[in-house]
Design a protein around this motif. Structure first.
Motif, short mmCIF file in Angstrom:
data_model
loop_
_atom_site.label_atom_id
_atom_site.label_comp_id
_atom_site.label_asym_id
_atom_site.label_seq_id
_atom_site.Cartn_x
_atom_site.Cartn_y
_atom_site.Cartn_z
N ILE A 160 9.16 4.21 17.64
CA ILE A 160 9.23 4.81 16.31
C ILE A 160 8.06 5.77 16.16
O ILE A 160 6.95 5.47 16.58
N ARG A 161 8.36 6.93 15.55
CA ARG A 161 7.26 7.87 15.32
C ARG A 161 6.88 7.90 13.85
O ARG A 161 7.76 7.96 12.98
N LEU A 162 5.61 7.85 13.57
CA LEU A 162 5.16 7.90 12.18
C LEU A 162 3.81 8.61 12.13
O LEU A 162 3.21 8.89 13.17
N THR A 163 3.38 8.90 10.90
CA THR A 163 2.10 9.57 10.73
C THR A 163 1.15 8.64 10.00
O THR A 163 1.50 8.09 8.96
N ILE A 164 -0.04 8.48 10.56
CA ILE A 164 -1.06 7.69 9.87
C ILE A 164 -2.29 8.57 9.71
O ILE A 164 -2.84 9.08 10.68
N ASP A 165 -2.69 8.79 8.46
CA ASP A 165 -3.82 9.67 8.15
C ASP A 165 -3.68 11.02 8.86
O ASP A 165 -4.63 11.53 9.46
N GLY A 166 -2.48 11.56 8.84
CA GLY A 166 -2.25 12.87 9.43
C GLY A 166 -2.08 12.86 10.94
O GLY A 166 -1.74 13.86 11.55
N GLN A 167 -2.33 11.72 11.57
CA GLN A 167 -2.23 11.64 13.02
C GLN A 167 -0.85 11.09 13.40
O GLN A 167 -0.41 10.08 12.86
N GLU A 168 -0.17 11.78 14.31
CA GLU A 168 1.14 11.27 14.73
C GLU A 168 0.97 10.15 15.73
O GLU A 168 0.25 10.29 16.70
N VAL A 169 1.61 9.03 15.48
CA VAL A 169 1.51 7.92 16.43
C VAL A 169 2.90 7.37 16.70
O VAL A 169 3.83 7.61 15.93
N THR A 170 3.05 6.70 17.82
CA THR A 170 4.31 6.02 18.09
C THR A 170 4.03 4.52 18.20
O THR A 170 2.95 4.10 18.59
#
Ligand SMILES: Cc1cc2nc3c(=O)[nH]c(=O)nc-3n(C[C@H](O)[C@H](O)[C@H](O)COP(=O)(O)O)c2cc1C
Ligand code: SF4
Ligand code: SF4
Ligand code: SF4
Ligand code: FES
Lengths: 154, 608, 348
Positions: free
Chosen positions: C8-18
């Protein structure tokens, strides 16, 4: 103890969701929840005993020591509070020689406070052995406790 | 007028039962056994303070404060065409006028009784009474004329909002549950009514239990559920008994069980008795409690409409919400939507209590003002004292001052004012009520009732309570007011469930409208309402007649004085129990409470 | 769920993480070096969302990141002003309720409370406005290996869940409610009187010093090995100081135990340096045990085996052996010693 408890348990299926109804029935029979009864209930519904104890201690209804012959429950609802419930509690415990809620040494009376009993229109009120007495003041409390719980109609 | 066709209605709600109405019924029963007069016991008429209440129909003769010894007089008036017993008429506290029938009584005249329409009119232990009054028509319609989608549409269009406090659209909730996938679904009724100072739900259950059963059955048919549970607090034994009788009769008459009314719809209801935990009124805690656990709320999502009781789609509504539904389905959405304000439809049921002349249960259209409720219906403040505030929403709500007396009461206006509709407690506070003490009282309640699961609520309510206790006991510090506000914000924003999220409201609302009272306690050593013991002293005035009553009653032996001479209080001995104030004969009225000028009572706190 | 878990791809504090499907936002953030304070979360246990410190903002709403599962396209903010304020209130309240004797506390080095209060920048002046709890509850020292100080407990419930979900013993529960809630056993009995089997699983997971080992660990280095007590073969790390074993911890990477241990593996290492421990074989001569060499001892056993065959012989195998070793003993007894009289200590 044993027989009464077994009679109560025989009316249930031993499912976990029966825990609260079982505890209520056991307390009805003994006025409180003896430790052995909770252990047996746990065995009956196949959960660790700590779980039964955790549930029982969560709910205000359950007691772990025997009560006196008469139970005086003083309502701590809002209406009762603003119309003088603290004074009623004070007077009740003073008359019975108690230091706050509890049971008298001669096991005659147990005094406890309860959440609103819904008789707010008659505030402040107490129940003595399930009978509601309303519109109290310190003086009425004294008379009430002097003669036990008798209808004061007429 | 002859004695036949007369019906005597005797109220046997919890209030009147505690005022010995069953004894009155027994007395009347014995005397009227062989006559044509029908005696019926009913649920609450609402005017609990005037109880026991006896009404004679068709005239509507209204007898208040009836005692067993009055029974023969009433019998005589009924059997021998005697005059009504004027002595027992209700006396208007404002005008002192005697009012013979309930039609004359302003308490009833201003009300609109929708949810309560059967309360006090029918015998709650006779299903035939309910059916005769038009009961179970809504269920019939739901089963034979409407599709589940149509039922939901009607509820949606009626504009009904949940009566349990939150005010969420009932139709929307039903729709979610209807659309949720699953063979097994549940319909739950929230009859936990833990709000201290509220007894609306209890009165409905005691006075008109079938309306709730019918509403639940309609809900079951709409969402596709076969099983319902009523979560009722164990402190309501009479309500539970009446529900048990009602469920039994409904099963016997085919309104519950398999093949309801000859259709293929199956629905049954069980009662679950709560065990004394306010938090179990919260929806997830309620379900977790039925499952046999400590009633600690859980994080949502998942919402109960998808995963509720035993992980199945579950609908939860309040007692009054269901009681409304049965009539809405019967009479139509437009009928209901025609009552109330634009966003809050229908009526509001309040338990009007506290320092009010007519305590009791009332029902008014949404949008009525507090002034109308308190003065027109409630007969004004008790003993002619000065109004200070009205508390709504219980421990989740707030205190509204005089300036809100003309603001229409509905869900949204109350929230905007920093309070809440809640489930319907309305407690009137007068000049003798200390607002800091009221805030302390509610925090004491929420602190005791917090489940303890989450940090902001478990420790935050305790922290706020300790600070409030410090303030009312003279240990308040500069900075405490700001600290209370800061903590209040953090607790509201951070708590897991509605209990913690609203627990600071009584403090925040009193800080907003009665900040001066807090300041008086902290900075001026004064409790303006003369309630908080620490700040008051008792004094005997020169008008003392020396009756010795106070001296004899003082358990601290702090009062001295000769018979017929002026008495005085030794302040170092006084426990401040206030007995002297209570027993001094009203005509003499020589004991006075003072606050604010007490050097000896400042304790360790600085006096500024 | 035989399929490969989805990424799953999401954004945390502007940073893209999977992150793997089903991961919590909290775990996803931590795996990507984005710190979110947390007290009641433990990766081995089901989340409860109780401490409220891990709150994050998603679509303007505050949710607890430990209970929120990652979703495609989520936009998570871990540090808005609103979040910070709520966290600060919760942390200040926790500290005001906590018995802060950090210097003498067994948890000092890895206390979650200290760590998060430093992260949030809690100032002593702020704390002084609050009323401390000062509960003064008695400390339970009944268990020989660990103690329980309720005055330090933050009621995160990790121990309760551990004993339920991992150990399956159910010894612990929340007792009472609200502010009075404590962690306790049935009937509020001490640990030693309860059903506790002293596995210490709860102790290692306690985020603070409430449940703490009695013997402080001063290991200078660790040695990876396998527990000698039984055939399960739990992976352990021995904490060594000088040439002494002073501590044991479970190896979370070892599939056999995933970090868990029983009371013997975790606490039973005293025998290693114990004066009574046998390090050489003993042979009885004239009614007295006399130290011998291994060679000598084994020869003696072999010669005695040769003399006693059939029903004169019995074998008792040990749970300390592996399955393979136990199999061999059984085989040896039947095939070589010609008897079926073979038993095992674990059967008793
Ligand atoms: C602490 C707490 C106590 C509550 N108590 C009650 C209650 O006693 N009765 C009730 O109907 N709703 C209560 N509620 C609201 C319920 O959670 C729920 O919203 C309601 O029963 C839904 O029914 P409604 O939509 O018909 O209002 C309570 C909520 C909270 C957070
Ligand atoms: S807000 Fe209070 S009642 Fe609700 S979960 Fe948290 S501790 Fe329990
Ligand atoms: S030591 Fe093990 S058995 Fe004992 S309470 Fe902790 S987890 Fe449960
Ligand atoms: S003892 Fe430790 S793990 Fe258990 S609840 Fe307390 S702080 Fe949490
Ligand atoms: S870690 Fe998420 S609420 Fe405690």
């Amino acid at each position: 103890m044993e027989e009464t408890l077994q009679t109560i348990l025989s009316k249930f299926d031993g499912k976990q969701e029966e825990i609260i109804p079982i505890l209520q029935k056991v307390q009805d029979a003994y006025t409180y929840l003896p430790e052995e009864s909770m252990e047996q209930i746990a065995r009956f519904i196949h959960v660790p005993a700590s779980r039964v104890f955790g549930v029982a201690t969560f709910y205000a209804q359950f007691r772990f020591t025997p009560t006196g012959k008469n139970i005086v429950s003083i309502c701590r609802g809002t209406a009762c509070h603003v119309r003088g419930a603290p004074a009623i509690l004070e007077e009740t415990t003073a008359v019975l020689g108690l230091d706050g809620e509890g049971t008298t040494e001669d096991m005659e009376y147990t005094v406890e406070t309860v959440a609103c009993i819904g008789c707010c229109a008659l505030a402040p009120c107490v129940t003595i052995n399930e009978e509601v007495h309303g519109n109290l003041n310190k003086k009425k409390v004294r008379t009430l406790l002097a003669k036990g719980s008798k209808p004061d109609d007429g | 007028m002859t004695a036949d066709h007369r019906t005597v209605l005797i109220c046997r709600g919890t209030g009147c039962e505690s005022s010995r109405s069953p004894a009155i019924q027994a007395a009347l029963d014995a005397e009227l056994q062989d006559s044509d007069v029908e005696i019926k016991f009913t649920g609450c008429h609402g005017m609990c303070q005037q109880g026991p209440i006896v009404i004679v129909e068709p005239e509507g003769t209204f007898y208040a404060n009836v005692k067993t010894k009055d029974a023969p007089k009433i019998v005589e008036s009924l059997l021998h065409d005697g005059e009504p017993v004027e002595r027992l008429y209700y006396k208007d506290p404002a005008t002192k006028e005697q009012l013979p029938t309930y039609h004359d009584i302003p308490f009833y005249a201003k009300q609109k009784r929708l949810v309560l329409h059967n309360c006090g009119r029918i015998n709650p232990e006779e299903i035939s009474d309910y059916v005769e009054a038009g009961g179970y028509q809504g269920l019939k319609k739901a089963l034979f004329e409407l599709s589940p989608e149509e039922i939901v549409d009607i509820v949606k269009q009626s504009g009904l909002r949940g009566r349990g406090g939150g005010g969420f659209s009932t139709g929307m909730k039903w729709q979610f549950c209807q659309q949720a996938k699953g063979d097994v679904k549940y319909v739950l009724c929230n009859a936990d009514e833990g709000d201290p100072g509220a007894f609306m739900d209890r009165s409905v259950l005691e006075g008109d239990p079938h309306a709730v059963l019918e509403g639940m059955a309609i809900a079951g048919s709409a969402i596709g559920a076969k099983q319902g549970y009523i979560y009722c607090r164990a402190e309501y034994p009479l309500a539970i008994k009446r529900l048990q009788v009602a469920i039994r009769q409904a099963r016997e008459q085919g309104y519950l069980g398999k093949g309801i009314l000859g259709s293929d719809f199956e629905f049954d209801i069980e009662i679950f008795q709560g065990a004394g935990a306010f938090v179990c009124g919260e929806e997830t805690a309620l379900m977790i409690s039925i499952e046999g656990n400590r009633g600690m709320p859980r994080v949502r999502p998942p919402y109960p409409a998808h995963s509720g009781l035993y992980g199945k789609p579950t609908l939860l509504n309040n007692v009054k919400t269901y009681a409304n539904v049965s009539q809405i389905v019967n009479k139509g959405a437009d009928w209901f939507a025609g009552i109330g304000t634009e966003k809050s439809k229908g009526t509001a049921v309040f338990a009007l209590t506290g320092k009010i002349a007519n305590s009791g249960l009332i029902e008014v259209p949404m949008g009525v003002t507090p002034r109308e409720i308190i003065y027109d219906i409630g007969g004004g403040v008790l003993n002619g004292k000065k109004f200070k505030a009205v508390q709504t929403g219980g421990p989740s709500g707030g205190c509204l001052p005089e300036s809100f007396m003309d603001v229409p009461v509905d869900y949204d206006s109350l929230i905007a004012a920093g309070s809440m509709m809640g489930s319907g407690g309305m407690v009137v506070l007068d000049e003798d009520t200390c607002m800091v003490d009221v805030a302390r009282y509610f925090l004491d309640f929420t602190e005791k009732e917090s489940c303890g699961k989450c940090v902001p609520c478990r420790l935050g309510t305790k922290q706020m309570l300790t600070i409030l206790e410090d303030i009312v006991e003279g240990r308040g510090k500069p900075g405490d007011i700001e600290l209370l506000e800061e903590l209040g914000g953090g607790i509201k924003g951070g708590s897991l469930c509605g209990l913690g999220q609203t627990a600071p409201n009584p403090v925040l609302s009193t800080l907003r409208y009665f900040r001066d009272e807090y300041e008086a306690h902290i900075f001026h050593n004064k409790c303006p309402a003369k309630t908080c013991k620490h700040f008051i002293t008792y004094h005997i005035l020169d008008s003392c007649v020396g009756c010795q009553l106070c001296r004899k009653n003082c358990s601290a032996e702090a009062i001295s004085g000769e018979p017929k001479g002026i008495h005085w209080i030794d302040q170092t001995k006084c426990h401040k129990c206030g007995v002297c104030f209570e027993v001094c004969p009203p005509k003499v009225f020589s004991v006075e409470k003072r606050t604010g000028d007490l050097e000896i009572h400042t304790g360790e706190g600085e006096s500024l | 769920m035989s399929q490969e878990p989805k990424e799953i791809r999401l954004t945390i504090d502007g940073q893209e993480v999977t992150a793997r499907e089903g991961t919590s936002v909290l775990d996803a953030a931590m795996a990507n070096d984005i710190y979110i304070p947390h007290q009641c979360h433990h990766p081995d246990l089901k989340p409860v969302g109780a401490c409220r410190l891990c709150g994050v903002e998603i679509d303007g709403r505050m949710v607890t990141s430990c209970t929120t599962v990652v979703q495609e396209g989520l936009d998570v903010k871990t540090n808005s002003q609103k979040i910070h304020q709520a966290r600060k209130t919760a942390m200040e309240l926790l500290i005001a309720d906590h018995h802060m004797d950090c210097l003498a506390c067994a948890a000092a080095n890895d206390c979650a409370l200290l760590k998060d209060s430093a992260y949030l920048g809690i100032e002593p002046e702020q704390l002084q406005r609050l009323r401390p709890s000062n509960k003064g509850l008695p400390i339970d020292t009944s268990n020989p290996f660990f103690q329980f100080d309720p005055n330090k407990c933050i009621i995160c419930g990790i121990c309760v869940r551990t004993c339920d979900e991992i150990v399956g013993r159910g010894t612990l529960a929340f007792i009472d409610r609200g502010f009075d809630t404590v962690i306790g056993t049935f009937g509020n009995k001490s640990f030693i009187e309860s059903t506790c089997e002293s596995c210490g699983e709860c102790v290692v997971r306690c985020p603070v010093g409430a449940l703490a080992p009695k013997r402080p660990k001063f290991a200078a280095r660790e040695v990876q090995t396998t527990c000698v007590y039984c055939g399960v073969g739990c992976g352990i790390y021995l904490g060594v100081s000088g040439d002494k074993v002073v501590d044991v911890r479970g190896d979370r990477e070892r599939p056999t135990n995933e970090g868990s241990l029983c009371v013997k593996g975790r606490y039973g290492f005293n025998f290693i340096n114990h004066s009574d421990r046998l390090t050489k074989p003993l042979i009885k001569q004239n009614g007295e045990f006399v130290e011998a060499e291994w060679e000598e001892a084994l020869e003696l056993v072999a010669s005695k085996f040769a003399e006693t065959k059939g029903d004169e012989f019995a074998a008792l195998a040990s749970a300390k052996c592996t399955n393979e070793e136990n199999y061999l003993i059984q085989k040896f007894t039947r095939a070589v010693m010609a008897t079926n009289t073979v038993d095992h200590c674990a059967r008793l």
